[in-house]
Enzyme design. Sequence first.
Site, short mmCIF file in Angstrom:
data_model
loop_
_atom_site.label_atom_id
_atom_site.label_comp_id
_atom_site.label_asym_id
_atom_site.label_seq_id
_atom_site.Cartn_x
_atom_site.Cartn_y
_atom_site.Cartn_z
N ARG A 94 27.17 -10.08 -9.95
CA ARG A 94 25.90 -10.80 -9.83
C ARG A 94 24.72 -10.09 -10.48
NH1 ARG A 94 26.68 -11.57 -3.52
NH2 ARG A 94 28.04 -9.78 -3.96
N LYS A 128 44.17 -10.56 -6.45
CA LYS A 128 44.52 -9.88 -5.19
C LYS A 128 45.86 -10.40 -4.68
CE LYS A 128 39.73 -8.91 -4.07
NZ LYS A 128 39.06 -9.83 -5.00
N ALA A 181 24.39 -5.97 -6.18
CA ALA A 181 24.24 -7.02 -5.16
C ALA A 181 24.78 -6.59 -3.79
CB ALA A 181 24.93 -8.31 -5.62
O1 NUP Z 1 36.70 -4.65 -2.51
C1 NUP Z 1 36.40 -5.44 -3.39
N1 NUP Z 1 35.11 -5.85 -3.53
C2 NUP Z 1 34.71 -6.72 -4.50
O2 NUP Z 1 33.51 -7.05 -4.56
C3 NUP Z 1 37.35 -5.93 -4.31
C4 NUP Z 1 36.96 -6.81 -5.31
N2 NUP Z 1 37.86 -7.23 -6.18
N3 NUP Z 1 35.64 -7.22 -5.39
C5 NUP Z 1 35.24 -8.14 -6.47
O3 NUP Z 1 34.29 -7.47 -7.32
C6 NUP Z 1 34.55 -9.41 -6.01
O4 NUP Z 1 35.49 -10.44 -5.78
C7 NUP Z 1 33.65 -9.74 -7.20
O5 NUP Z 1 34.40 -10.39 -8.20
C8 NUP Z 1 33.26 -8.36 -7.72
C9 NUP Z 1 31.92 -7.85 -7.24
O6 NUP Z 1 30.92 -8.75 -7.61
P1 NUP Z 1 29.36 -8.50 -7.30
O7 NUP Z 1 29.23 -8.15 -5.86
O8 NUP Z 1 28.92 -7.38 -8.21
O9 NUP Z 1 28.74 -9.82 -7.65
#
Ligand code: NUP
EC number: 4.1.1.23
Length: 215
Positions: A194, A62, A174
């Site tokens: 997750r 990011k 998740a």
């Molecule tokens: O808006 C965003 N939401 C998000 O969850 C942008 C992201 N980059 N992420 C990333 O996606 C977050 O940092 C994590 O690595 C992944 C989602 O993970 P999970 O919620 O499926 O565990």
Amino acid sequence: MEKKNCLILALDVTDRENALRIANEVSEYVDSIKVGYPLVLGEGLGIVKELAELAPVIADFKVADIPNTDRLICEHVFNAGADAIITHGFTGRDSLDSCVKVAEEYDRDVYVVTEMSHPGGVEFFRPVAETIAQMAADAGATGVVAPATRPERVRDIRKIIGDDLHIISPGVGAQGGSAADVINAGADWVIVGRSIYNSDSPADAAMRICNEMKC
Ligand code: NUP
């Protein structure tokens, strides 16, 4: 990134052993592996090269700085073997241009965050998400990151960027989003962390998500 399963693994475990075990188990189901601060701060940037042997790696840093600092970050990440980088867009067009320029030099991809998937993602992003999406298209980014927790927003953003840019979408499982719903809304890939890496069988979990999407 080649589209086979429409699934990107978010590998937010923090140690090398688990990361490689899970990545090996799910590699046949995922088109890419996304790494971010949790794993890279835990194990160092060298983990990118190891994972890149299994699948293309998206570096989720990011990126959000001035153009020169963004350039240095992108160069490091691409030299480490990452296939793509995730940047923020709110830092402005010059910062994004800097990332896109480095990506073009290395023949790699840039994805721009438009609106984040967590509840707080609407507080500041909502009013500017469309503008950031348009900027990503104008700047020649590969695609955008848009929330699987709000498929209607993925639909809105798809209308702005058209079919040339890709949408990668976190928030499935998740965070409450549905993989099938967000693919139907116009996302190209879902990003899942997750629900896969915390599962007793990451491969089964990944397979179930692929089956649900039928992409
Ligand atoms: O808006 C965003 N939401 C998000 O969850 C942008 C992201 N980059 N992420 C990333 O996606 C977050 O940092 C994590 O690595 C992944 C989602 O993970 P999970 O919620 O499926 O565990």
